[in-house]
Structures are given as C-alpha cells and as structure tokens.
Design an enzyme around this catalytic site. Structure first.
Site, short mmCIF file in Angstrom:
data_model
loop_
_atom_site.label_atom_id
_atom_site.label_comp_id
_atom_site.label_asym_id
_atom_site.label_seq_id
_atom_site.Cartn_x
_atom_site.Cartn_y
_atom_site.Cartn_z
N ALA A 1 0.89 -1.01 -0.05
CA ALA A 1 -0.19 -0.02 0.08
C ALA A 1 0.85 1.27 0.00
O ALA A 1 1.44 1.53 0.93
CB ALA A 1 -1.03 -0.05 1.17
N MET A 2 1.05 1.91 -1.16
CA MET A 2 1.81 3.00 -1.39
C MET A 2 1.28 4.35 -1.26
O MET A 2 0.44 4.72 -2.25
CB MET A 2 2.66 3.12 -2.54
CG MET A 2 3.48 1.59 -2.80
SD MET A 2 4.28 1.41 -4.20
CE MET A 2 5.72 2.66 -3.97
N GLY B 1 4.46 8.45 0.68
CA GLY B 1 5.43 8.76 1.65
C GLY B 1 6.69 8.08 1.82
O GLY B 1 6.39 6.97 1.22
N VAL B 2 7.37 8.62 2.52
CA VAL B 2 8.72 7.62 3.00
C VAL B 2 8.67 6.31 3.41
O VAL B 2 9.22 5.37 2.95
CB VAL B 2 9.62 8.41 3.72
CG1 VAL B 2 9.06 8.79 5.12
CG2 VAL B 2 11.11 7.74 3.67
N LEU C 1 -4.21 4.41 -3.24
CA LEU C 1 -5.72 4.48 -3.24
C LEU C 1 -5.89 6.14 -3.32
O LEU C 1 -5.32 6.97 -2.55
CB LEU C 1 -6.34 4.16 -2.03
CG LEU C 1 -6.16 2.56 -1.77
CD1 LEU C 1 -7.09 2.28 -0.47
CD2 LEU C 1 -7.01 1.71 -2.88
N CYS D 1 -10.65 4.56 8.51
CA CYS D 1 -9.99 4.26 7.11
C CYS D 1 -9.44 2.96 7.11
O CYS D 1 -9.56 2.11 6.08
CB CYS D 1 -9.02 5.41 6.83
SG CYS D 1 -8.24 5.27 5.12
N GLY E 1 3.75 0.46 5.60
CA GLY E 1 4.57 1.46 6.10
C GLY E 1 4.38 1.62 7.57
O GLY E 1 4.97 2.69 8.05
N CYS F 1 -6.03 13.82 6.19
CA CYS F 1 -5.93 13.99 4.84
C CYS F 1 -6.80 14.88 4.06
O CYS F 1 -6.87 15.45 3.05
CB CYS F 1 -5.76 12.57 4.05
SG CYS F 1 -7.12 11.55 4.19
#
Length: 398
Positions: free
Chosen positions: A19-20, A23-24, A45, A113, A137, A210
């Site tokens: 799941a990208m 962020g770092v 997403l 979420c 992450g 967000c």
C-alpha cells in the site's frame, strides 16, 4: 521453509502488494521488499478530491502523493496502480467523521479508514492479484504464533508506534498483513530510502487529516452537518448558564482556551451535550475519568473475548494515541464491555479509541480495543464516587 515474511516459498515466488501512500515509509517498504527478491506490486488509493491539499506541506494522501508513489515505483522497477476509492472513502470515513462530530464526539478517522477501506477493500484487491500478503509502512509489528496465526505487536520505536490506529484489524486481516518497518526507527527508514535513491527520502511526515485541506476540520463538518454549527449554551456541572457558543463542533473534551467566558478559576470542557447543544465546563479535577463504556469492541487476543475476560481481565489501555498505556480492568457488563482505569485519566472523549495491551512497555501485544461510548468521572458533581452507574465496577471496588 518460511521466508522473511513468515510465508512459504522463495521470495521470488511470493507476490506482495504494498500500500503506497507516496510517503517515505511505504516507499521504503516497497523498496526493501523488492531488494529482498519479492514480487512486489504497488497500489495507491485515490481517496478524496485533492483540491487545495494537492501541494500543502504535511498533508497526507494528496495529489502530489500519487505522483510520488508512481515515481518511486518506477525507480525500483515495480508495477504500480492507482485505484479510485473516493466514493467508498466519502461514505465510510468522511461522512462518519462529520456524523461523529455532530454527536459531540472526537473521532479518529485513520482508524475507520484502516478498518473500512485499506484493510478491507485493498486487502481484497491484493488477493485478486494473487498476492500472499499486503505490506504497509506502519510502525507496528506482527509475530507468528504457534498455531500459525499472527499477533499484533507494538513497534520497537515507541515514539512512532501506530498500534493505536490498528486495533480494529481483524484476525483474518492480521494474518494477511505484514509490517516490515516494525523494528526500525524513522531515521533508519529515511536512511534506507536514501540508500535506495528514493526522491521521498526527506519528504515531510503527514500530520493532518488528509481530507481537511485547510487544516480546519470544522469546515468539513459545517458543509456536511450544518446543524452542528447551531449556537447553544455553556453551562457548569449544576446546569447554570455561563455563556453561549457558536456550535459544539468548535469544542473538544479537555479544551481550556477559547471558551469565551470569564471565570475566577480555569474552566475546562468536560462534556458535549449534542442533544441540547450544551457545552458543559468545570474544574480540571472533574476531567479525570475512571469508568469507560465501550462500543464496537474488537478482540484479537487469544481465544474468545468472553473466555479471556471472565470475571475481569487485568490489562493496559491507551485512550489517546499520544498517551502511554495505563493499568486497567476490562469487564463484561450488561451485554457490553466496560473499562476501569486504575489511576484514572483526564480528557477521555467519546469517539476516541480505548486500545488494549498485555503490557505497558516494550513491544507489547495488542489485544484489541473499542470506541469510547461514554466515560464516568472518579467523583460526581457533589463529591460522591459515581459507582451507581456500574454495579459491576462498584462491586469490584468493594
């Protein structure tokens, strides 16, 4: 033979969806797994209409994040997909966020979420792609138990630990999830990203909700729930009117500043009475709560929750993500569950989560948790202990 993710098979034969977020942390996760030989697929997403949040520093899940995630995927050589989940996110997260504030609660949208979107829909997509695991992450760990299932464990870096936000994860989801950063610190993650040559190595951490582009959550609530902005009274514990307010959505439990009333002693928001549009204020000592009634309890400890709780289960709880676990008792009461805080806590707010742990320090195991439905003070307004509301807790106190 199990690989580094506790999965059967060689890494090159094991597909992992990451799941990208852009962020770092998630970028480093994808790069790390790719370097270990796994068949990595990145998914981002698209959760909301980015608008004003697109380039705001510190925002999360904004339009720039999709670009960053795509750039990282190209850098490390993995396929990357963007899925439009705006409708689902609006229904499951944004609408419930506004509803919660209108009820006088203080919601935690990141928990919803994870529960309603990321760990349900994204996990299902990962399975459809033939993945053996979904990696994120998050700063949290999981450990394989003797029966093959997995336990959720606090991160090694307690300052970054995100276990509070993952208490609603189901056992089935937990078995499929992996958290490669659980034993790392943030500086180590950034250094890892630099070693992989990732452009997001020094990207700012997300700090905001967000879908609140201005940083003012009241803007979202006002648009979706205008009734929450209706004026009302500010009263003391005895119901005496001290002033007026422009809407309960502007207040949170524990708030001291911005009350707009004069008083010889400091006053704090103790409770929000949405039904009567009242903000109840009082002295700081009245903020200390001892009993918490929970709703939507999720149990990921050993066995069934009723067997584990029995006549009372001694454990540790966190009532805010920024607070350390405190000793408590969990009991089954009237078909639901209540928590007694041994030392009490200030500013316990409905809508927040109360998360269960088996220890107060180290890499404790997460046992589950629930959302705070209501909280009762250590003392009532007239100075008498408030035991009557919970016979079970009154009996325990003797």
């Amino acid at each position: 033979m199990l690989n580094s993710l506790d999965l059967e098979g060689r890494p090159q034969d094991t597909r992992v969806v990451v799941a990208m977020s852009g962020g770092v942390d998630s970028s480093a996760t994808a790069a790390l797994l790719k370097s270990q030989g796994y068949d990595v697929v990145g998914i981002t997403l698209q959760l909301y209409d980015h608008g004003a949040a697109t380039h705001r520093k510190g925002a999360c899940c904004a339009g720039q994040d999709i670009h960053d995630a795509r750039a990282v995927a190209e850098r490390i050589g993995i396929p990357h997909y963007v899925l439009d989940y705006e409708s689902r996110f609006r229904e499951s997260v944004i609408d419930s966020f506004a509803d919660s504030y209108a009820l006088g609660e203080t919601p935690v949208p990141c928990i919803e979420c994870n529960r309603s979107v990321k760990f349900r829909d994204l996990l299902a997509t990962a399975r459809e792609l033939g993945a053996s695991a979904l990696a994120t992450g998050h700063y949290v760990s999981s450990r394989r138990l003797d029966d093959g299932s997995r336990a959720l464990i606090c991160a090694a870096d307690r300052d970054r630990d995100q276990s509070y936000f993952l208490f609603a994860t189901t056992r089935e989801q937990l078995d499929f999830l992996r958290f490669p950063l659980g034993d790392m610190t943030k500086p180590q993650t950034r250094e890892l990203a630099r070693q992989f040559g990732l452009s997001v190595a020094d990207k700012h951490d997300s700090q905001d909700i967000c879908f609140v582009p201005t940083g003012r959550y009241t803007d979202v609530v006002e648009r979706l729930k205008p009734n929450a902005m209706e004026p009302g009274e500010i009263v003391d514990l005895n119901g005496h009117v001290l002033g007026s307010h422009p809407g309960i959505v502007h207040f949170t439990v524990g708030q001291r500043r911005g009350l707009g009333i004069a008083s010889r002693a400091p006053l704090y928001v103790l409770r929000l009475d949405a039904a009567h549009r009242r903000v109840v204020v009082g002295p700081r000592e009245a903020l200390r709560m001892e009993r918490i009634v929970l709703r939507d309890v999720n149990w990921i400890g050993d066995g069934a929750i009723d067997q584990a709780v029995g006549d009372g289960l001694e454990l540790f709880v966190r009532v805010r993500s920024t607070r350390a676990p405190q000793p408590a008792w969990l009991r089954a009461v009237g078909g639901g569950y209540e928590v007694e805080l041994v030392a009490g806590e200030e500013g316990v707010s409905p809508g927040q989560a109360c998360v269960f742990y088996d220890a107060a320090d180290g890499q404790a195991r997460v046992l589950g948790g629930g959302f705070i439905k209501s909280a009762a003070p250590r003392w009532s307004a007239d100075g008498v202990r408030d035991d009557a509301a919970s016979p079970a807790l009154a009996a325990m106190r003797g």
